[in-house]
Design an enzyme around this catalytic site. Sequence first.
Site, PDB file in Angstrom:
ATOM      1  N   GLY A   1      81.902  85.699  58.447  1.00  0.00           N
ATOM      2  CA  GLY A   1      81.572  84.546  59.286  1.00  0.00           C
ATOM      3  C   GLY A   1      82.251  83.253  58.850  1.00  0.00           C
ATOM      4  N   GLN A   2      81.965  82.200  59.601  1.00  0.00           N
ATOM      5  CA  GLN A   2      82.607  80.894  59.379  1.00  0.00           C
ATOM      6  C   GLN A   2      82.221  80.281  58.027  1.00  0.00           C
ATOM      7  OE1 GLN A   2      83.010  78.310  63.020  1.00  0.00           O
ATOM      8  NE2 GLN A   2      80.919  79.023  63.310  1.00  0.00           N
TER       9      GLN A   2
ATOM     10  N   ALA B   1      73.876  85.971  59.504  1.00  0.00           N
ATOM     11  CA  ALA B   1      72.875  85.612  60.521  1.00  0.00           C
ATOM     12  C   ALA B   1      73.288  86.158  61.864  1.00  0.00           C
ATOM     13  CB  ALA B   1      72.735  84.091  60.614  1.00  0.00           C
ATOM     14  N   TYR B   2      72.303  86.328  62.706  1.00  0.00           N
ATOM     15  CA  TYR B   2      72.526  86.592  64.130  1.00  0.00           C
ATOM     16  C   TYR B   2      72.647  85.212  64.758  1.00  0.00           C
ATOM     17  CZ  TYR B   2      71.572  88.469  68.833  1.00  0.00           C
ATOM     18  OH  TYR B   2      71.634  88.826  70.158  1.00  0.00           O
ATOM     19  N   THR B   3      73.839  84.848  65.249  1.00  0.00           N
ATOM     20  CA  THR B   3      74.077  83.458  65.670  1.00  0.00           C
ATOM     21  C   THR B   3      74.338  83.291  67.177  1.00  0.00           C
ATOM     22  OG1 THR B   3      76.406  83.712  65.076  1.00  0.00           O
ATOM     23  CG2 THR B   3      74.969  82.724  63.416  1.00  0.00           C
TER      24      THR B   3
ATOM     25  N   THR C   1      69.202  75.926  60.358  1.00  0.00           N
ATOM     26  CA  THR C   1      69.814  75.271  61.524  1.00  0.00           C
ATOM     27  C   THR C   1      69.024  74.078  62.063  1.00  0.00           C
ATOM     28  OG1 THR C   1      70.385  75.678  63.854  1.00  0.00           O
ATOM     29  CG2 THR C   1      68.630  77.014  62.957  1.00  0.00           C
ATOM     30  N   ASP C   2      69.748  73.177  62.712  1.00  0.00           N
ATOM     31  CA  ASP C   2      69.114  72.066  63.442  1.00  0.00           C
ATOM     32  C   ASP C   2      68.299  72.579  64.637  1.00  0.00           C
ATOM     33  OD1 ASP C   2      71.432  72.941  64.726  1.00  0.00           O
ATOM     34  OD2 ASP C   2      72.001  70.958  65.463  1.00  0.00           O
TER      35      ASP C   2
ATOM     36  N   TYR D   1      66.352  82.118  68.785  1.00  0.00           N
ATOM     37  CA  TYR D   1      67.210  81.924  67.622  1.00  0.00           C
ATOM     38  C   TYR D   1      66.568  80.931  66.635  1.00  0.00           C
ATOM     39  CZ  TYR D   1      71.091  79.984  64.867  1.00  0.00           C
ATOM     40  OH  TYR D   1      71.875  79.523  63.833  1.00  0.00           O
TER      41      TYR D   1
ATOM     42  N   LYS E   1      65.140  81.588  62.834  1.00  0.00           N
ATOM     43  CA  LYS E   1      65.671  80.884  61.661  1.00  0.00           C
ATOM     44  C   LYS E   1      64.544  80.174  60.906  1.00  0.00           C
ATOM     45  CE  LYS E   1      69.388  80.519  60.538  1.00  0.00           C
ATOM     46  NZ  LYS E   1      70.210  81.360  59.637  1.00  0.00           N
TER      47      LYS E   1
HETATM   48  N1  LIG Z   1      77.472  78.373  64.014  1.00  0.00           N
HETATM   49  C1  LIG Z   1      76.725  77.292  64.120  1.00  0.00           C
HETATM   50  O1  LIG Z   1      76.995  76.397  64.917  1.00  0.00           O
HETATM   51  C2  LIG Z   1      75.548  77.110  63.199  1.00  0.00           C
HETATM   52  C3  LIG Z   1      74.789  75.942  63.337  1.00  0.00           C
HETATM   53  C4  LIG Z   1      73.707  75.762  62.475  1.00  0.00           C
HETATM   54  C5  LIG Z   1      73.397  76.714  61.509  1.00  0.00           C
HETATM   55  N2  LIG Z   1      74.147  77.836  61.433  1.00  0.00           N
HETATM   56  C6  LIG Z   1      73.775  78.820  60.415  1.00  0.00           C
HETATM   57  O2  LIG Z   1      74.823  78.846  59.467  1.00  0.00           O
HETATM   58  C7  LIG Z   1      74.939  80.151  58.919  1.00  0.00           C
HETATM   59  C8  LIG Z   1      76.362  80.630  59.010  1.00  0.00           C
HETATM   60  O3  LIG Z   1      76.743  80.592  60.376  1.00  0.00           O
HETATM   61  P1  LIG Z   1      78.206  80.955  60.837  1.00  0.00           P
HETATM   62  O4  LIG Z   1      78.591  79.985  61.888  1.00  0.00           O
HETATM   63  O5  LIG Z   1      79.069  81.186  59.662  1.00  0.00           O
HETATM   64  O6  LIG Z   1      77.890  82.350  61.563  1.00  0.00           O
HETATM   65  P2  LIG Z   1      78.904  83.490  61.990  1.00  0.00           P
HETATM   66  O7  LIG Z   1      80.307  82.998  61.973  1.00  0.00           O
HETATM   67  O8  LIG Z   1      78.342  84.076  63.237  1.00  0.00           O
HETATM   68  O9  LIG Z   1      78.757  84.523  60.787  1.00  0.00           O
HETATM   69  C9  LIG Z   1      77.585  85.241  60.574  1.00  0.00           C
HETATM   70  C10 LIG Z   1      77.969  86.513  59.903  1.00  0.00           C
HETATM   71  O10 LIG Z   1      76.773  87.268  59.667  1.00  0.00           O
HETATM   72  C11 LIG Z   1      77.068  88.623  59.927  1.00  0.00           C
HETATM   73  N3  LIG Z   1      75.879  89.391  60.221  1.00  0.00           N
HETATM   74  C12 LIG Z   1      75.185  89.497  61.382  1.00  0.00           C
HETATM   75  N4  LIG Z   1      74.161  90.357  61.233  1.00  0.00           N
HETATM   76  C13 LIG Z   1      74.207  90.802  59.957  1.00  0.00           C
HETATM   77  C14 LIG Z   1      73.434  91.707  59.206  1.00  0.00           C
HETATM   78  N5  LIG Z   1      72.400  92.366  59.754  1.00  0.00           N
HETATM   79  N6  LIG Z   1      73.756  91.925  57.902  1.00  0.00           N
HETATM   80  C15 LIG Z   1      74.817  91.285  57.355  1.00  0.00           C
HETATM   81  N7  LIG Z   1      75.602  90.442  58.011  1.00  0.00           N
HETATM   82  C16 LIG Z   1      75.295  90.190  59.308  1.00  0.00           C
HETATM   83  C17 LIG Z   1      78.020  88.584  61.108  1.00  0.00           C
HETATM   84  O11 LIG Z   1      78.732  89.807  61.170  1.00  0.00           O
HETATM   85  P3  LIG Z   1      79.254  90.339  62.594  1.00  0.00           P
HETATM   86  O12 LIG Z   1      80.300  89.361  63.030  1.00  0.00           O
HETATM   87  O13 LIG Z   1      79.775  91.685  62.256  1.00  0.00           O
HETATM   88  O14 LIG Z   1      78.070  90.344  63.507  1.00  0.00           O
HETATM   89  C18 LIG Z   1      78.899  87.393  60.751  1.00  0.00           C
HETATM   90  O15 LIG Z   1      80.014  87.776  59.977  1.00  0.00           O
HETATM   91  C19 LIG Z   1      73.928  81.012  59.665  1.00  0.00           C
HETATM   92  O16 LIG Z   1      72.758  81.097  58.919  1.00  0.00           O
HETATM   93  C20 LIG Z   1      73.651  80.232  60.926  1.00  0.00           C
HETATM   94  O17 LIG Z   1      72.368  80.498  61.443  1.00  0.00           O
HETATM   95  C21 LIG Z   1      75.218  78.060  62.237  1.00  0.00           C
END
Ligand SMILES: NC(=O)c1ccc[n+]([C@@H]2O[C@H](COP(=O)([O-])OP(=O)(O)OC[C@H]3O[C@@H](n4cnc5c(N)ncnc54)[C@H](OP(=O)(O)O)[C@@H]3O)[C@@H](O)[C@H]2O)c1
Length: 292
Positions: A10-11, A59-61, A100-101, A124, A128
């Site tokens: 992920g990111q 996370a499931y995002t 998350t916000d 979601y 969280k």
């Molecule tokens: N993106 C946003 O705007 C945002 C905003 C606020 C907070 N956050 C939080 O920040 C954190 C990182 O977000 P991100 O943007 O980096 O998310 P992301 O790019 O969607 O990455 C999440 C990663 O988690 C993996 N994943 C999903 N289900 C899983 C499981 N059961 N076991 C292990 N890995 C799993 C995904 O794999 P797959 O790709 O294979 O599904 C993906 O690689 C998360 O906790 C998210 O809730 C994100």
Amino acid sequence: MKVLITGAGGQAASELQKTAPTNMELICLERRQLDITDQAAVTAALNTARPQLVINAAAYTAVDQAETEPETVHAVNADGAGRLARAASAAGARFFHISTDFVFAGDQSFPYRETDPPAPLGVYGQSKLAGEKAARDATKDTALIVRTGWLYAAHGKNFVKTMLRLQAERPCLNVVCDQVGTPTWARTLAETLWAAASRPELRGVYHLSDAGVASWYDFAVAIQEEGLRLGLLETAVPITPVTSSAYPTPARRPAYSVLDKTAAWRDLGISGRHWRACLREMLEELKTCAPC
Ligand SMILES: NC(=O)c1ccc[n+]([C@@H]2O[C@H](COP(=O)([O-])OP(=O)(O)OC[C@H]3O[C@@H](n4cnc5c(N)ncnc54)[C@H](OP(=O)(O)O)[C@@H]3O)[C@@H](O)[C@H]2O)c1
């Protein structure tokens, strides 16, 4: 320090890998290597790696899709977080969790503090929030929980890359202007987590995003201006501000989710950078990197 990072595809995890201090030994596990819904796999991973720190970036995002599969979402974001936190605690490792916000309803008009009551609007955000509680309970409140928002990075799927693509493909765009938050480069989050890694006394909930405030419309316009300047876009297409009611989505989103970063900036001795400066730097990097 040995650090196990989940969700390595992920990111956030990609930026953690790019910015890790040289004294950190990383074990980065993608979902196919460690599924945090799998108890046996979590136990085995912790037993094998024996880390001093576990960072849960998994996370499931998919916020809209979450509305139709709440059990799956909770299994990852709530139960998965708790399972990993319990395993980290049992192994004597610190536990960092990203939240998350979207735990807030968005009915404030001034930045949300850590002490403000959460009231998530959708599945979601609920999952969280449940993940935060699970992480706190499993670690007897020693977990460090960092809430962030509107993340983007060169690697992965996000608003910045979607906007660049759509602005190149379409003659015009409508973007919502009545949801306000702070775009946050995942690098800011990653660097903050590494700063916290060397501060063993830090625990509890912290808010962290880049500085400043924007609507999605403002963000889209900034992406266009910076994209044109850097040659990532060739022509400017008209971008029209629209209300959320004109762009209905399965999940309700907070109208206002700016986070108050005072505590994180104070306790970590960092000063936030404005989101626009971070966007510029990320796009400069995107221009030079291979498609990711
Ligand atoms: N993106 C946003 O705007 C945002 C905003 C606020 C907070 N956050 C939080 O920040 C954190 C990182 O977000 P991100 O943007 O980096 O998310 P992301 O790019 O969607 O990455 C999440 C990663 O988690 C993996 N994943 C999903 N289900 C899983 C499981 N059961 N076991 C292990 N890995 C799993 C995904 O794999 P797959 O790709 O294979 O599904 C993906 O690689 C998360 O906790 C998210 O809730 C994100």
